[in-house]
Scaffold this active site. Structure first.
Site: not given
Ligand code: ASP
Length: 342
Positions: A14, A58-60, A276-278
């Site tokens: 972003t 985008d880091s995804s 853990t999910q916690c």
């Molecule tokens: N979708 C963006 C990413 O992870 C969100 C960010 O940059 O904060 O690339």
């Protein structure tokens, strides 16, 4: 005195996004555009060089190949710079930070990841403060020695150990937390370091460990979990480690069919790692009846590791060796300050 030198590695996120005039959706731009938005960088009394990904991401869309790319750049440029700042999307920043902490063994210089929730061109952006302070921390030395000598995430006035972080908010500027470890530093009028907490590697020289094996799965338990769900995950032949995301202090259903499925996975020479999910706290295998059976069949404890650390550490260890006893032992030990053992 020679100026300190920083290498800025721009991967996307972003911080460098602009809105597409046609669709209005945010899209990543290259560093040249980002640079125009931060004239402040020229005011630093530092040499700042830039290594930019060919295409801002985008880091995804990032994963092990990108982690290797970053680790290799840092390794090959290590002697030329005093510190490294990685501009990265926040969505998978905790994964990249965790992976880099394992891949860069023996770090003696700071590697700081940062990004933002609002693009840098927007007037209320959090990106400028994040970037400027991350650079300042990356250049900070005492008696010629870097104050930070590990992989960290800097976001909204806090510096965290990278392999302890977790993204907690999709909207707040305070987007990260390290739930089981106090921050490494807080930035106010001064940058105040949590000196006793800063990690120091026992290894005197940087070593690049860039073999990763992503044969790792996740099994999150939940009330009503269908048998077909856990059986299909445990039946994926490629998986060598399955991370069990359990309840509370490491508890899971005692249903004999579920336990038998876990046992046969372990008996085939593979690993079940319990975290853990916690948000906070640690696995304590055997504390409750509902975890004693897991201990009995050879499930191992991930203690207070985050999912991000457990997953990348598993990939890292599988890349180093196929000796399951060694992997089990390493998973339960702190390699880069990623877990607290009682
Ligand atoms: N979708 C963006 C990413 O992870 C969100 C960010 O940059 O904060 O690339």
């Amino acid at each position: 005195m020679p100026k300190h030198s920083i290498l800025l590695i721009y991967t996307g996120g972003t911080i460098g996004m602009i809105s597409d005039p046609e669709s209005g959706a945010l899209k990543a731009v290259d560093f040249e555009h980002l640079n125009e938005q931060i004239p402040e960088l020229a005011n630093f009394d530092l040499n700042i060089a830039v290594h930019s990904f060919d295409k801002a991401l985008d880091s995804s869309n990032m994963g092990p190949e990108h982690w290797k790319h970053i680790a290799r750049v840092i390794f090959s440029e290590y002697d030329s710079y005093d510190g490294f700042v990685i501009l990265h999307g926040s969505d998978t920043m905790a994964y990249t930070a965790s992976a880099l902490s394992f891949m860069l063994e023996g770090l003696g210089k700071p590697v700081i990841l940062t990004g933002s929730q609002l693009p840098i061109g927007i007037i209320r952006t959090d990106g400028k403060e994040n970037l400027i302070t991350a650079i300042e921390i990356a250049a900070d030395k005492e008696d010629g020695v870097s104050k930070v000598q590990e992989v960290c995430v800097y976001f909204e006035y806090s510096l965290y150990r990278g392999n302890r972080t977790h993204k907690i908010s999709a909207e707040d500027f305070e987007a990260f937390e390290s739930p089981n470890l106090a921050p490494m530093a807080e930035a106010g009028v001064h940058i105040t370091y949590n000196v006793p907490a800063l990690y120091r590697s026992p290894v005197p020289e940087l070593m690049l460990r860039d073999e990763l094996d992503a044969s790792v799965g996740l099994l999150t338990v939940y009330p009503g979990m269908p048998k077909a769900y856990y059986k299909s995950i445990l039946g994926v032949p490629e998986l060598k480690i399955v991370i069990l995301q359990s309840y509370g202090s490491g508890n899971a259903p005692t249903d004999p069919e579920f336990i038998a499925a876990l046992r046969s996975f372990i008996d085939s020479g593979k690993v079940i790692l319990n975290i853990t999910q916690c948000e906070e706290g640690s696995v304590d295998l055997g504390k409750y009846e509902t975890s004693r059976h897991l201990l009995n069949i050879g499930v191992i404890s991930g203690y207070d590791m985050t999912l991000e650390a457990a997953l990348t550490k598993s990939m890292f260890l599988l890349g180093q060796s196929d000796d399951i006893d060694w992997i089990n032992e390493q998973l339960q030990s702190s390699l880069r300050g990623e877990l607290t053992r009682p």
